[in-house]
Design a protein around this motif. Structure first.
Motif, PDB file in Angstrom:
ATOM      1  N   LEU A  19      37.014  49.351  51.665  1.00  0.00           N
ATOM      2  CA  LEU A  19      36.572  47.968  51.855  1.00  0.00           C
ATOM      3  C   LEU A  19      35.544  47.558  50.818  1.00  0.00           C
ATOM      4  CD1 LEU A  19      36.346  47.850  55.754  1.00  0.00           C
ATOM      5  CD2 LEU A  19      38.233  47.146  54.260  1.00  0.00           C
ATOM      6  N   PHE A  20      35.255  48.461  49.860  1.00  0.00           N
ATOM      7  CA  PHE A  20      34.386  48.128  48.738  1.00  0.00           C
ATOM      8  C   PHE A  20      35.180  48.280  47.448  1.00  0.00           C
ATOM      9  CE2 PHE A  20      31.172  48.465  51.886  1.00  0.00           C
ATOM     10  CZ  PHE A  20      30.114  47.702  51.416  1.00  0.00           C
ATOM     11  N   VAL A  21      35.087  47.280  46.602  1.00  0.00           N
ATOM     12  CA  VAL A  21      35.841  47.258  45.354  1.00  0.00           C
ATOM     13  C   VAL A  21      34.886  46.997  44.202  1.00  0.00           C
ATOM     14  CG1 VAL A  21      37.668  46.082  44.067  1.00  0.00           C
ATOM     15  CG2 VAL A  21      37.905  46.413  46.538  1.00  0.00           C
ATOM     16  N   SER A  22      35.075  47.724  43.104  1.00  0.00           N
ATOM     17  CA  SER A  22      34.233  47.537  41.918  1.00  0.00           C
ATOM     18  C   SER A  22      34.935  46.637  40.907  1.00  0.00           C
ATOM     19  CB  SER A  22      33.921  48.884  41.260  1.00  0.00           C
ATOM     20  OG  SER A  22      33.164  49.699  42.121  1.00  0.00           O
ATOM     21  N   THR A  23      34.198  45.642  40.420  1.00  0.00           N
ATOM     22  CA  THR A  23      34.671  44.816  39.320  1.00  0.00           C
ATOM     23  C   THR A  23      33.944  45.257  38.052  1.00  0.00           C
ATOM     24  OG1 THR A  23      32.971  43.100  39.527  1.00  0.00           O
ATOM     25  CG2 THR A  23      34.893  42.922  40.979  1.00  0.00           C
ATOM     26  N   ASP A  24      34.094  44.501  36.983  1.00  0.00           N
ATOM     27  CA  ASP A  24      33.398  44.861  35.747  1.00  0.00           C
ATOM     28  C   ASP A  24      31.892  44.681  35.860  1.00  0.00           C
ATOM     29  OD1 ASP A  24      35.769  45.506  34.525  1.00  0.00           O
ATOM     30  OD2 ASP A  24      36.036  43.531  33.596  1.00  0.00           O
ATOM     31  N   THR A  25      31.453  43.808  36.768  1.00  0.00           N
ATOM     32  CA  THR A  25      30.026  43.478  36.812  1.00  0.00           C
ATOM     33  C   THR A  25      29.331  43.817  38.124  1.00  0.00           C
ATOM     34  OG1 THR A  25      30.513  41.221  37.561  1.00  0.00           O
ATOM     35  CG2 THR A  25      30.350  41.589  35.164  1.00  0.00           C
ATOM     36  N   LYS A  26      30.086  44.056  39.200  1.00  0.00           N
ATOM     37  CA  LYS A  26      29.424  44.303  40.475  1.00  0.00           C
ATOM     38  C   LYS A  26      30.358  45.027  41.430  1.00  0.00           C
ATOM     39  CE  LYS A  26      28.682  40.679  43.060  1.00  0.00           C
ATOM     40  NZ  LYS A  26      28.308  39.324  43.524  1.00  0.00           N
ATOM     41  N   ARG A  27      29.791  45.439  42.556  1.00  0.00           N
ATOM     42  CA  ARG A  27      30.559  46.077  43.627  1.00  0.00           C
ATOM     43  C   ARG A  27      30.537  45.146  44.829  1.00  0.00           C
ATOM     44  NH1 ARG A  27      32.984  50.699  44.720  1.00  0.00           N
ATOM     45  NH2 ARG A  27      32.826  51.710  46.772  1.00  0.00           N
ATOM     46  N   ILE A  28      31.709  44.789  45.332  1.00  0.00           N
ATOM     47  CA  ILE A  28      31.818  43.812  46.406  1.00  0.00           C
ATOM     48  C   ILE A  28      32.582  44.417  47.597  1.00  0.00           C
ATOM     49  CG2 ILE A  28      31.737  41.830  44.861  1.00  0.00           C
ATOM     50  CD1 ILE A  28      34.782  41.654  45.093  1.00  0.00           C
ATOM     51  N   HIS A  29      32.314  43.884  48.781  1.00  0.00           N
ATOM     52  CA  HIS A  29      33.091  44.316  49.939  1.00  0.00           C
ATOM     53  C   HIS A  29      34.133  43.254  50.262  1.00  0.00           C
ATOM     54  CE1 HIS A  29      31.691  41.580  53.102  1.00  0.00           C
ATOM     55  NE2 HIS A  29      30.466  41.717  52.643  1.00  0.00           N
TER      56      HIS A  29
END
Length: 232
Positions: free
Chosen positions: A35-45
């Motif tokens: 339920l947590f995904v990493s993008t290029d700039t941040k980690r989001i749920h």
């Protein structure tokens, strides 16, 4: 992770508890997606709160005589990925409340299993399970806690080490301790059971502070010192 349904919406503590119970994974056993995904700039749920019985009478799995407050309680909620949330609500006949509640119960049992929690016959056996975890947390706190004078020195690296150890050691250890205590709750005294609930809230507050940057977290409930001697 919000759900604007008035009184049928979970409060902030319930949201924290749902996140903790999920272990960070969709609670559908056929999914278990992070339920947590990493993008290029941040980690989001990406977790979404789903109602087992619907938040309103016209929704999937009608709530019947449940009050609006009961619909927003922890027991009537489950944390899912967006796809699973959509599926269970668009095909409610295929996903009755009994099945969803079984998902949630079995997910918690799997999390406890990962933590090695098991029912013990004596208090002494429970104590042996948790003492190494308590000792590790105490050692980390003594060396790196933010109340130490030199931890305020930005060149010392202590603040970074404290944050890292909090996320990677203390909070996971706390979860393991709580899992052991929950499984063996019937061996605890009434006062110890109260301390366990304070400990649970302490963990939820720490997780909100250190894991969920998009959730506003106030001051964490202090560590209940009774936990250090519990089951002695």
């Amino acid at each position: 992770m919000g759900c604007p349904r008035g009184k049928a919406s979970p409060d902030q503590n319930t949201k924290y508890e749902l996140f903790s119970a999920s272990g960070g994974f969709c609670q559908n056993p056929n999914c278990n997606e992070p339920l947590f995904v990493s993008t290029d700039t941040k980690r989001i749920h990406i977790g979404e709160i789903a109602h087992v019985f619907a938040a309103n009478e016209a929704g999937p799995r009608p709530p019947g005589a449940m009050s609006r407050e009961e619909r927003g309680n922890f027991d009537n909620l489950i944390l899912l990925c967006p796809i699973c949330h959509t599926i269970i609500d668009k095909a409610p006949a295929d996903y009755p409340e009994t099945e969803i509640l079984t998902w949630k119960r079995n997910h918690r049992e799997r999390i406890n299993g990962l933590f090695g929690a098991k029912a013990c016959e004596t208090r002494e056996e429970v104590r042996r399970q948790i003492v190494p975890l308590l000792a590790q947390n105490e050692a980390i706190h003594r060396e790196y806690n933010p109340d130490l004078e030199y931890s305020q020195d930005p060149t010392s690296g202590i603040a970074f080490k404290w944050q890292r150890n909090m996320r990677q050691r203390i909070i996971p250890n706390n979860r393991r301790i709580l899992a052991h205590l929950d499984v063996n709750r019937d061996l605890a005294t009434k006062e110890e059971q109260y301390a366990i609930e304070l400990f649970r809230q302490h963990i939820l507050d720490l997780e909100a502070k250190h894991y969920t940057s998009d959730l506003v977290a106030g001051a964490a409930l202090p560590y209940p010192t009774a936990i250090s001697d519990i089951m002695s």
